[in-house]
Structure formats: C-alpha cells, structure tokens
Design a protein around this motif. Structure first.
Motif, PDB file in Angstrom:
ATOM      1  N   SER A   1     -57.131 -26.831 -51.793  1.00 32.72           N
ATOM      2  CA  SER A   1     -57.478 -26.343 -50.469  1.00 32.72           C
ATOM      3  C   SER A   1     -57.019 -27.325 -49.408  1.00 32.72           C
ATOM      4  N   GLY A   2     -56.842 -26.801 -48.185  1.00 29.26           N
ATOM      5  CA  GLY A   2     -56.479 -27.632 -47.050  1.00 29.26           C
ATOM      6  C   GLY A   2     -57.663 -27.768 -46.119  1.00 29.26           C
ATOM      7  N   VAL A   3     -57.936 -28.989 -45.671  1.00 29.67           N
ATOM      8  CA  VAL A   3     -59.111 -29.256 -44.843  1.00 29.67           C
ATOM      9  C   VAL A   3     -58.704 -30.118 -43.654  1.00 29.67           C
ATOM     10  N   GLU A   4     -59.156 -29.719 -42.482  1.00 26.91           N
ATOM     11  CA  GLU A   4     -58.913 -30.538 -41.300  1.00 26.91           C
ATOM     12  C   GLU A   4     -59.773 -31.786 -41.337  1.00 26.91           C
ATOM     13  N   SER A   5     -59.190 -32.911 -40.943  1.00 25.89           N
ATOM     14  CA  SER A   5     -59.946 -34.153 -40.786  1.00 25.89           C
ATOM     15  C   SER A   5     -59.375 -34.901 -39.588  1.00 25.89           C
ATOM     16  N   THR A   6     -59.748 -34.444 -38.384  1.00 23.71           N
ATOM     17  CA  THR A   6     -59.141 -34.983 -37.163  1.00 23.71           C
ATOM     18  C   THR A   6     -59.543 -36.428 -36.909  1.00 23.71           C
ATOM     19  N   PHE A   7     -60.810 -36.762 -37.168  1.00 25.93           N
ATOM     20  CA  PHE A   7     -61.302 -38.098 -36.844  1.00 25.93           C
ATOM     21  C   PHE A   7     -61.747 -38.841 -38.096  1.00 25.93           C
ATOM     22  N   LEU A   8     -61.484 -40.157 -38.110  1.00 27.67           N
ATOM     23  CA  LEU A   8     -61.695 -40.962 -39.319  1.00 27.67           C
ATOM     24  C   LEU A   8     -62.798 -41.997 -39.206  1.00 27.67           C
ATOM     25  N   ASP A   9     -63.103 -42.445 -37.994  1.00 26.87           N
ATOM     26  CA  ASP A   9     -63.976 -43.607 -37.863  1.00 26.87           C
ATOM     27  C   ASP A   9     -65.000 -43.423 -36.755  1.00 26.87           C
ATOM     28  N   ASN A  10     -65.712 -44.503 -36.444  1.00 25.89           N
ATOM     29  CA  ASN A  10     -66.803 -44.432 -35.473  1.00 25.89           C
ATOM     30  C   ASN A  10     -66.345 -44.409 -34.023  1.00 25.89           C
ATOM     31  N   SER A  11     -65.033 -44.462 -33.784  1.00 32.63           N
ATOM     32  CA  SER A  11     -64.549 -44.365 -32.406  1.00 32.63           C
ATOM     33  C   SER A  11     -64.867 -42.995 -31.818  1.00 32.63           C
ATOM     34  N   VAL A  12     -65.053 -42.007 -32.673  1.00 40.61           N
ATOM     35  CA  VAL A  12     -65.491 -40.668 -32.264  1.00 40.61           C
ATOM     36  C   VAL A  12     -66.635 -40.270 -33.180  1.00 40.61           C
ATOM     37  N   SER A  13     -67.748 -39.869 -32.609  1.00 37.97           N
ATOM     38  CA  SER A  13     -68.910 -39.496 -33.416  1.00 37.97           C
ATOM     39  C   SER A  13     -68.740 -38.101 -33.995  1.00 37.97           C
TER      40      SER A  13
ATOM     41  N   GLU B   1     -70.870 -35.765 -33.674  1.00 34.27           N
ATOM     42  CA  GLU B   1     -71.311 -34.840 -32.623  1.00 34.27           C
ATOM     43  C   GLU B   1     -70.185 -34.544 -31.640  1.00 34.27           C
ATOM     44  N   ASP B   2     -69.445 -35.593 -31.246  1.00 36.25           N
ATOM     45  CA  ASP B   2     -68.336 -35.384 -30.311  1.00 36.25           C
ATOM     46  C   ASP B   2     -67.219 -34.573 -30.953  1.00 36.25           C
ATOM     47  N   ALA B   3     -66.973 -34.813 -32.234  1.00 38.27           N
ATOM     48  CA  ALA B   3     -65.954 -34.036 -32.946  1.00 38.27           C
ATOM     49  C   ALA B   3     -66.314 -32.556 -32.928  1.00 38.27           C
ATOM     50  N   ARG B   4     -67.591 -32.256 -33.117  1.00 40.27           N
ATOM     51  CA  ARG B   4     -68.021 -30.862 -33.155  1.00 40.27           C
ATOM     52  C   ARG B   4     -67.899 -30.188 -31.796  1.00 40.27           C
ATOM     53  N   VAL B   5     -68.072 -30.947 -30.730  1.00 31.15           N
ATOM     54  CA  VAL B   5     -67.926 -30.388 -29.388  1.00 31.15           C
ATOM     55  C   VAL B   5     -66.542 -29.771 -29.217  1.00 31.15           C
ATOM     56  N   TYR B   6     -65.534 -30.425 -29.773  1.00 27.25           N
ATOM     57  CA  TYR B   6     -64.154 -29.948 -29.660  1.00 27.25           C
ATOM     58  C   TYR B   6     -63.740 -29.052 -30.833  1.00 27.25           C
ATOM     59  N   GLY B   7     -64.714 -28.719 -31.694  1.00 25.98           N
ATOM     60  CA  GLY B   7     -64.420 -27.833 -32.805  1.00 25.98           C
ATOM     61  C   GLY B   7     -63.611 -28.480 -33.900  1.00 25.98           C
ATOM     62  N   HIS B   8     -63.746 -29.806 -34.066  1.00 29.02           N
ATOM     63  CA  HIS B   8     -62.987 -30.529 -35.076  1.00 29.02           C
ATOM     64  C   HIS B   8     -63.913 -31.132 -36.129  1.00 29.02           C
ATOM     65  N   THR B   9     -63.298 -31.689 -37.173  1.00 25.80           N
ATOM     66  CA  THR B   9     -64.041 -32.216 -38.311  1.00 25.80           C
ATOM     67  C   THR B   9     -63.857 -33.724 -38.409  1.00 25.80           C
ATOM     68  N   HIS B  10     -64.929 -34.415 -38.747  1.00 24.77           N
ATOM     69  CA  HIS B  10     -64.913 -35.863 -38.955  1.00 24.77           C
ATOM     70  C   HIS B  10     -64.878 -36.129 -40.456  1.00 24.77           C
ATOM     71  N   LEU B  11     -64.132 -37.150 -40.865  1.00 26.49           N
ATOM     72  CA  LEU B  11     -64.011 -37.462 -42.291  1.00 26.49           C
ATOM     73  C   LEU B  11     -65.374 -37.706 -42.928  1.00 26.49           C
ATOM     74  N   SER B  12     -66.297 -38.264 -42.182  1.00 27.10           N
ATOM     75  CA  SER B  12     -67.620 -38.543 -42.739  1.00 27.10           C
ATOM     76  C   SER B  12     -68.346 -37.258 -43.145  1.00 27.10           C
ATOM     77  N   GLU B  13     -68.040 -36.144 -42.457  1.00 27.51           N
ATOM     78  CA  GLU B  13     -68.641 -34.865 -42.836  1.00 27.51           C
ATOM     79  C   GLU B  13     -68.117 -34.402 -44.191  1.00 27.51           C
ATOM     80  N   ILE B  14     -66.840 -34.629 -44.434  1.00 29.45           N
ATOM     81  CA  ILE B  14     -66.251 -34.260 -45.723  1.00 29.45           C
ATOM     82  C   ILE B  14     -66.872 -35.104 -46.832  1.00 29.45           C
ATOM     83  N   ILE B  15     -67.046 -36.395 -46.553  1.00 29.08           N
ATOM     84  CA  ILE B  15     -67.644 -37.287 -47.546  1.00 29.08           C
ATOM     85  C   ILE B  15     -69.078 -36.872 -47.847  1.00 29.08           C
TER      86      ILE B  15
END
Length: 254
Positions: free
Chosen positions: A179-191, A193-207
C-alpha cells in the motif's frame, strides 16, 4: 515537435531506476505542494499527475486522488501528449464530485488549443469499482484532506490462485498486498494537530498505528519539501518493528 508514434512497450528503460516493491517496479515523484505522480510501469497505471513527468506518458490508466494542483495540474498535458504521439486515449478516474469540473477543464483547453484531447473519464464514489482491464480493477476508498479526496485499491484478477495463497481467505490475501501512504511530516517541527489542519499525515501517526498495517510493503510518499533526503532516509531507517524492513520512501527529487 513533429507528430509521430511512440512505442511505450518496447524500450529497455521502462522500469530503469524504479524501486522494486513486492515484485512491482515503482517510479515517480511526490513532494508536498510541488508535484505528485506515482507510477507502476508494469501495470501501466499512475496515481495523480502533478506536473506531468514525461515517463507518465506510457501509462494508459490514471487515478486522481483530489483536485489540488500539485496532484492534477498536468492532466491536460498528459492527455495532449499521448494524442500527439497517436497513443490510445487514456482512462482517467477521478472522484465523482469533481468529474463535471474536469470535463469543463478539458472543454476550455479544447477551445484554446483546438485539439481533440480524447480520453475516457470515469467518476467514482467511495466504494465503487471500475475494471481497467478484465484482469485489473480499482476500488475507491475514503481519505481525508482539506478538499474532497479519495484513494484507490488495485486488485489483480487471476483465474488461478498461486500456491502460496491456497487455503487463505479473501481478506488474508488482500492483506498481503502493498500500500501507499502519505507521510508529509517527519518530526516535531510540525505537530500532529497542525498536520491534520492541512489534511496531511505525520509519521508519528503511522508509527502509533503500526499494528494495523498488515501489508507486506508500505510506500511512503508526499514528504514536505522542508526535509532533506538524509532526514527522510534516517526517519525511515529508524522505524520500529513491525514497520522496520517493509517501509519504502519515494524520494526522487529531494
């Protein structure tokens, strides 16, 4: 540029430079806000069309996830270029809610360019299926973004079951796929919550949901341009079990 024919099947470099994920060559670019186009050359199937990378011309089927320009901007050029080389009209699948807008987009370009822009446009709602070929179909599923969006599951239809799948249920076989999964943000520079505001996924959510991924392989795409290649590679190599060893990153262009 002269009109001619282009042999999309012959060429030894059709899969040159591709990643091989569970037997499928994968090529493309996916940089958040810039362009996304993920290609499966042996299936002649691409997902999103970004700025229309030239290699996408040989793909007969195109699935569009949503209407942001970095995902759909190259659509008219993709169709026009295939027409220029006398290739068969492509089949394009879009969310049904934007189908009329896409039709109007092509009408505008026909008036300006005075070209035919032949293609087969299909609108799918979540849960609906479409057969690309008798042995290949896609099903749309719900995704969450700042604007209406959807993803696609690809099914290979085979008459004979491989020996390794004998005795498995349909769901168990499905869970073996990649499967293919979006992972726009990787670290704490973007939370998160902020990733979700823009409709994106944070690597920590995948983990945090690692146990839910039963796929043999996972392809991460759509990384933010703020990251360097080394940072993406380091983040993927540091993934814990059960993700370690089965996660790939599409990093072309970084």
């Amino acid at each position: 540029m002269e009109r001619g024919t282009k042999d999309s099947d012959s060429g030894s470099d059709k899969t040159k430079g591709a990643m091989n994920i569970e037997g499928y060559p994968v090529k493309g670019l996916s940089i958040a806000g810039h362009e996304t186009c993920v290609m499966f050359p042996t299936l002649k199937l691409a997902f999103d069309i970004g700025r229309f990378p030239q290699q996408a011309i040989s793909h007969d089927f195109l699935c569009i996830s949503h209407a942001h320009m970095d995902h759909i901007g190259g659509l008219p050029m993709y169709v026009a270029t295939r027409g220029l080389f006398s290739m068969k009209p492509p089949t394009i699948i879009v969310p049904k809610c934007i189908k009329k807008d896409v039709e109007q987009l092509f009408e505008v370009h026909r008036r300006m360019d005075q070209s035919e822009l032949n293609h087969n446009l299909i609108g799918l709602d979540v849960g609906e299926e479409f057969y690309l070929r008798k042995d290949l179909k896609v099903r749309a599923f719900q995704t969450y973004h700042a604007i209406p969006s959807q993803g696609y599951v690809v099914y290979s239809i085979k008459q004979k079951l491989k020996q390794e799948y004998v005795g498995l249920s349909g769901n168990e076989i499905k869970n073996l796929k990649s499967s293919g999964v979006e992972s726009t943000f990787l670290d704490n520079s973007v939370s998160v919550e902020d990733a979700r505001v823009y409709g994106h996924t944070h690597l920590s959510e995948i983990i945090s949901h690692a146990e839910r991924f039963e796929n043999k392989a996972i392809l991460l795409i759509h990384f933010s341009a703020r990251y360097r290649l080394e940072e993406i590679q380091q983040a993927v190599s540091a993934l814990p079990l059960p993700l370690a060893g089965r996660v790939f990153a599409l990093t072309e262009g970084f």
